[in-house]
Design an enzyme around this catalytic site. Structure first.
Site, PDB file in Angstrom:
ATOM      1  N   SER A 103      -5.021  48.014   6.667  1.00 17.77           N
ATOM      2  CA  SER A 103      -6.405  47.527   6.705  1.00 17.77           C
ATOM      3  C   SER A 103      -7.243  48.308   7.718  1.00 17.77           C
ATOM      4  CB  SER A 103      -6.431  46.029   7.015  1.00 17.77           C
ATOM      5  OG  SER A 103      -5.707  45.761   8.198  1.00 17.77           O
ATOM      6  N   LEU A 128       0.181  54.436  22.012  1.00 16.86           N
ATOM      7  CA  LEU A 128      -0.458  54.696  20.722  1.00 16.86           C
ATOM      8  C   LEU A 128      -1.444  55.846  20.876  1.00 16.86           C
ATOM      9  CD1 LEU A 128      -1.253  50.960  19.907  1.00 16.86           C
ATOM     10  CD2 LEU A 128       0.688  52.304  19.070  1.00 16.86           C
ATOM     11  N   GLU A 129      -1.448  56.747  19.916  1.00 17.42           N
ATOM     12  CA  GLU A 129      -2.378  57.885  19.896  1.00 17.42           C
ATOM     13  C   GLU A 129      -3.466  57.534  18.891  1.00 17.42           C
ATOM     14  OE1 GLU A 129       0.645  60.252  18.430  1.00 17.42           O
ATOM     15  OE2 GLU A 129       1.476  60.793  20.356  1.00 17.42           O
TER      16      GLU A 129
END
Length: 183
Positions: A103, A128-129
């Protein structure tokens, strides 16, 4: 890949840990992970027009910031490092992948540019990138479900699980900047 009931059973048995753990966030083959409040940007140490030289990546090349109540407005083409709220501790017989949520991907948001694999034996928050590939700004909110963790049983236990040899990112807290070294 572990199914939902296997994930819950192995966490309950203490075989591995996701903390904090909410059984309601377990999907058919993954666990939804939440965005922590801290992010790191590359903007301060790299003046506009300068290049990132991978042969000379030094500590302090990012700026730590906090997502406030209004959220973080990620502009088109922007990149930052975030992390999961959850701390993950994997046993030596279990690897994982962090994947984006479809999503959010459909809005142009990526959560790992290249490093989605998590080695057996890893322990820490997952960096997280995050990049905005859309043509519009995207507002990130702390504690939003941002990624999913898929757990993969190993065919055999590795001879050197992550953390045994003092790996760069073991026990990381918050978004951790690159510790790249050319060898």
């Amino acid at each position: 890949m572990l199914a939902d009931w296997q994930i819950k059973d192995r966490i309950i048995s203490g075989d591995f840990d996701i903390s904090p753990f909410d059984p309601e966030r377990v999907q058919p083959a993954s666990v939804d992970m939440l965005l922590d409040q801290y992010v790191r940007t590359l903007d301060r140490p790299f003046p506009e027009g300068s290049a990132i030289d991978v042969a000379d990546v030094r500590p302090g090349h990012t700026t730590l910031a906090e997502i406030d109540e209004a959220g973080w407005l990620l502009q088109p083409g922007d990149f930052l490092l975030g992390s999961t709220v959850e701390r993950v501790t994997l046993p030596p017989d279990l690897a994982a992948r962090v994947e984006g949520k479809s999503s959010l991907g459909r809005l142009g948001l990526t959560v790992h540019v290249t490093a989605g694999f998590i080695d057996p034996g890893f322990s820490g928050q997952i960096t997280l990138e995050i990049a905005n590939l859309s043509g519009k700004p995207i507002r990130l909110r702390r504690l939003m479900p941002i990624a999913q963790l898929c757990l993969i049983p190993m065919a055999a236990v590795p001879s050197r699980p992550y953390g045994i040899a003092g790996n760069h990112y073991q026990n990381q807290f918050g978004p951790t900047e690159s510790r790249y070294e050319m060898r």
